[in-house]
Motif scaffolding. Structure first.
Motif, PDB file in Angstrom:
ATOM      1  N   LYS A  94       0.925  -1.233   0.010  1.00  0.00           N
ATOM      2  CA  LYS A  94      -0.016  -0.015  -0.093  1.00  0.00           C
ATOM      3  C   LYS A  94       0.713   1.069  -0.072  1.00  0.00           C
ATOM      4  CE  LYS A  94      -4.064  -2.266   2.362  1.00  0.00           C
ATOM      5  NZ  LYS A  94      -4.924  -2.012   3.373  1.00  0.00           N
ATOM      6  N   ASP A  95       2.129   1.087   0.491  1.00  0.00           N
ATOM      7  CA  ASP A  95       3.011   2.068   0.751  1.00  0.00           C
ATOM      8  C   ASP A  95       3.636   2.565  -0.852  1.00  0.00           C
ATOM      9  OD1 ASP A  95       4.518   4.579   1.629  1.00  0.00           O
ATOM     10  OD2 ASP A  95       6.093   3.000   2.179  1.00  0.00           O
ATOM     11  N   LEU A  96       3.995   1.326  -1.235  1.00  0.00           N
ATOM     12  CA  LEU A  96       4.923   1.306  -2.572  1.00  0.00           C
ATOM     13  C   LEU A  96       4.147   1.594  -3.829  1.00  0.00           C
ATOM     14  CD1 LEU A  96       7.502   0.936  -4.121  1.00  0.00           C
ATOM     15  CD2 LEU A  96       7.309  -1.438  -3.730  1.00  0.00           C
ATOM     16  N   MET A  97       3.156   0.895  -4.116  1.00  0.00           N
ATOM     17  CA  MET A  97       2.268   0.494  -5.496  1.00  0.00           C
ATOM     18  C   MET A  97       1.793   2.012  -5.993  1.00  0.00           C
ATOM     19  SD  MET A  97       3.339  -2.207  -6.050  1.00  0.00           S
ATOM     20  CE  MET A  97       2.690  -2.423  -7.775  1.00  0.00           C
ATOM     21  N   PRO A  98       1.116   2.870  -4.903  1.00  0.00           N
ATOM     22  CA  PRO A  98       0.689   4.111  -5.519  1.00  0.00           C
ATOM     23  C   PRO A  98       1.738   5.025  -6.015  1.00  0.00           C
ATOM     24  CG  PRO A  98      -0.381   3.468  -3.401  1.00  0.00           C
ATOM     25  CD  PRO A  98       0.836   2.614  -3.470  1.00  0.00           C
ATOM     26  N   ARG A  99       2.875   4.900  -5.383  1.00  0.00           N
ATOM     27  CA  ARG A  99       3.926   5.652  -6.049  1.00  0.00           C
ATOM     28  C   ARG A  99       4.296   5.218  -7.336  1.00  0.00           C
ATOM     29  NH1 ARG A  99       7.488   8.691  -2.566  1.00  0.00           N
ATOM     30  NH2 ARG A  99       6.858   8.517  -0.418  1.00  0.00           N
ATOM     31  N   VAL A 100       4.585   3.988  -7.617  1.00  0.00           N
ATOM     32  CA  VAL A 100       4.788   3.470  -9.155  1.00  0.00           C
ATOM     33  C   VAL A 100       3.802   3.635  -9.913  1.00  0.00           C
ATOM     34  CG1 VAL A 100       4.854   0.955 -10.050  1.00  0.00           C
ATOM     35  CG2 VAL A 100       5.900   1.141  -8.091  1.00  0.00           C
ATOM     36  N   ALA A 101       2.459   3.730  -9.641  1.00  0.00           N
ATOM     37  CA  ALA A 101       1.570   3.945 -10.604  1.00  0.00           C
ATOM     38  C   ALA A 101       1.468   5.560 -10.765  1.00  0.00           C
ATOM     39  CB  ALA A 101       0.028   3.823  -9.782  1.00  0.00           C
ATOM     40  N   ALA A 102       1.887   6.350  -9.833  1.00  0.00           N
ATOM     41  CA  ALA A 102       1.885   7.701 -10.174  1.00  0.00           C
ATOM     42  C   ALA A 102       3.189   7.951 -11.160  1.00  0.00           C
ATOM     43  CB  ALA A 102       2.175   8.351  -8.888  1.00  0.00           C
ATOM     44  N   LEU A 103       4.274   7.562 -10.782  1.00  0.00           N
ATOM     45  CA  LEU A 103       5.291   7.777 -11.568  1.00  0.00           C
ATOM     46  C   LEU A 103       4.993   7.328 -13.104  1.00  0.00           C
ATOM     47  CD1 LEU A 103       8.107   6.829  -9.188  1.00  0.00           C
ATOM     48  CD2 LEU A 103       7.581   8.951 -10.117  1.00  0.00           C
ATOM     49  N   LEU A 104       4.220   6.242 -13.246  1.00  0.00           N
ATOM     50  CA  LEU A 104       3.990   5.666 -14.851  1.00  0.00           C
ATOM     51  C   LEU A 104       2.924   6.392 -15.222  1.00  0.00           C
ATOM     52  CD1 LEU A 104       4.072   1.823 -13.992  1.00  0.00           C
ATOM     53  CD2 LEU A 104       5.682   3.228 -15.395  1.00  0.00           C
ATOM     54  N   GLY A 105       2.101   7.138 -14.422  1.00  0.00           N
ATOM     55  CA  GLY A 105       1.103   8.058 -14.943  1.00  0.00           C
ATOM     56  C   GLY A 105      -0.144   7.285 -15.395  1.00  0.00           C
ATOM     57  N   VAL A 106      -0.445   6.326 -14.438  1.00  0.00           N
ATOM     58  CA  VAL A 106      -1.738   5.500 -14.714  1.00  0.00           C
ATOM     59  C   VAL A 106      -2.459   5.128 -13.279  1.00  0.00           C
ATOM     60  CG1 VAL A 106      -0.551   4.146 -16.582  1.00  0.00           C
ATOM     61  CG2 VAL A 106      -0.421   3.052 -14.222  1.00  0.00           C
ATOM     62  N   PRO A 107      -3.499   5.055 -13.366  1.00  0.00           N
ATOM     63  CA  PRO A 107      -4.450   4.649 -12.293  1.00  0.00           C
ATOM     64  C   PRO A 107      -4.032   3.541 -11.307  1.00  0.00           C
ATOM     65  CG  PRO A 107      -5.813   4.525 -13.853  1.00  0.00           C
ATOM     66  CD  PRO A 107      -4.493   5.059 -14.669  1.00  0.00           C
TER      67      PRO A 107
END
Length: 315
Positions: free
Chosen positions: A98-111
């Motif tokens: 929950k800490d990591l994956m939102p950052r990955v999504a944000a950096l990729l520009g995807v929901p």
């Protein structure tokens, strides 16, 4: 071919069972190829465990000093660089994921799609909403990379005994941020099982009355080899630390047996235990909501019942 990259959670020595549950989820995707990526300082031992999971095609090791401690800010840019070759990027719905994956999504520009609990197609999934009172079907855009967390309580762990996936060391070119650094970690030492992966869990609520009374649960849990949890009311009252909280805003768990002691059963708490195989409730209020979901219910004074149970199981 749908290439799925799963972010492995580990402590440097042991692969967290949540990763094996992510593998089970990914294995339900048709025409998939599953890769587990491990970030750490030395992931050799963990890589061997990941490679043995059934359904895993390959394991990537990204070993560098900066990865010794799992910091989301440090891991995320590296995962984004690796994600270029994959259509799906999965992580567990644990505190780590929950800490990591939102950052990955944000950096990729995807929901991000959160809490996958069932797979209906490569981009079609079921997930809970409204504190688990409703299950919705969501469909992601196949033209975009899919980043998701897996509700690990909804899946069994993939068994070891696969054919042995290929293990590869990988160097990742990514600019790491300097604004975040590891200072230290403190946690109470205990021989009890981890709350999120334990087969048996004993939880207490506000009815315990004090942190001192909570020690009664620790003693009982030690006799049956269980982890100890708490309701939000008990945590808010200061009877138990935050990391023990079970429920919608705490940990979502799926033990073989869950014993709720002095817990009324607010919907937010029930959300966290709905996947438990057997629920036992002990409460003096026979009308408490917890009894509506309990497989076994005991109506009575917990201060009499729990010591008696401990005496019976302790010999």
């Amino acid at each position: 071919m749908h290439k799925v990259l799963i972010v492995g959670e580990h402590d440097g020595k042991t692969l967290n069972p949540a990763t094996a549950k992510c593998v089970t989820c990914a294995s339900a995707i048709p025409d998939r190829e599953i890769t587990i990526v491990l970030l750490g300082a030395d992931t050799a031992a963990v890589a061997a465990q990941a490679a043995a999971l059934a359904g895993v095609k390959s394991v990537l090791r990204v070993d560098r000093p900066e990865n010794e401690h799992p910091l989301a800010a440090i891991f995320a840019p590296q995962l984004v660089a690796l994600a270029a070759d994959y259509s799906h990027v999965f992580g567990p719905s644990t505190s780590f994921g929950k800490d990591l994956m939102p950052r990955v999504a944000a950096l990729l520009g995807v929901p991000q799609v959160s809490d996958l609990m069932a797979v209906e197609g490569p981009y079609r999934f079921k997930r809970p909403t409204y504190a688990g009172n409703a299950i919705v079907t969501v469909e992601a855009d196949p033209a975009r990379k899919l980043v998701a967390t897996v509700r690990v309580a909804s899946f069994e762990a993939a068994p070891a005994g696969g054919s042995g996936a290929a293990v590869e060391s990988r160097t990742v070119s990514a600019t790491l941020p300097s604004h975040t650094r590891y200072v230290g970690a403190k946690s109470g030492s205990t021989d009890r099982p981890d709350l999120q992966t334990a087969a048996r869990v004993v939880s207490g609520g506000r009815a315990l009355g004090s942190a001192e009374n909570f020690k009664m649960l620790f003693s009982f849990a030690d006799k049956i080899g269980a982890a100890v949890g708490a309701s939000r009311a008990a945590v808010d009252a200061g009877y138990a630390p935050n990391e023990m909280q079970v429920g919608q805003t705490g940990k979502i768990i799926s033990p073989e047996i869950y014993i709720a002691i002095g817990i009324s059963g607010a919907i937010q708490h029930l959300t966290g235990i709905k996947d438990a195989r057997t629920i036992v409730a002990i409460n003096k209020d026979g009308e408490a909501p917890i009894f509506e979901v309990a497989d076994i219910g005991l109506v009575g004074d917990l201060f009499q019942i729990v010591p008696e149970l401990e005496r019976l199981v302790g010999g």
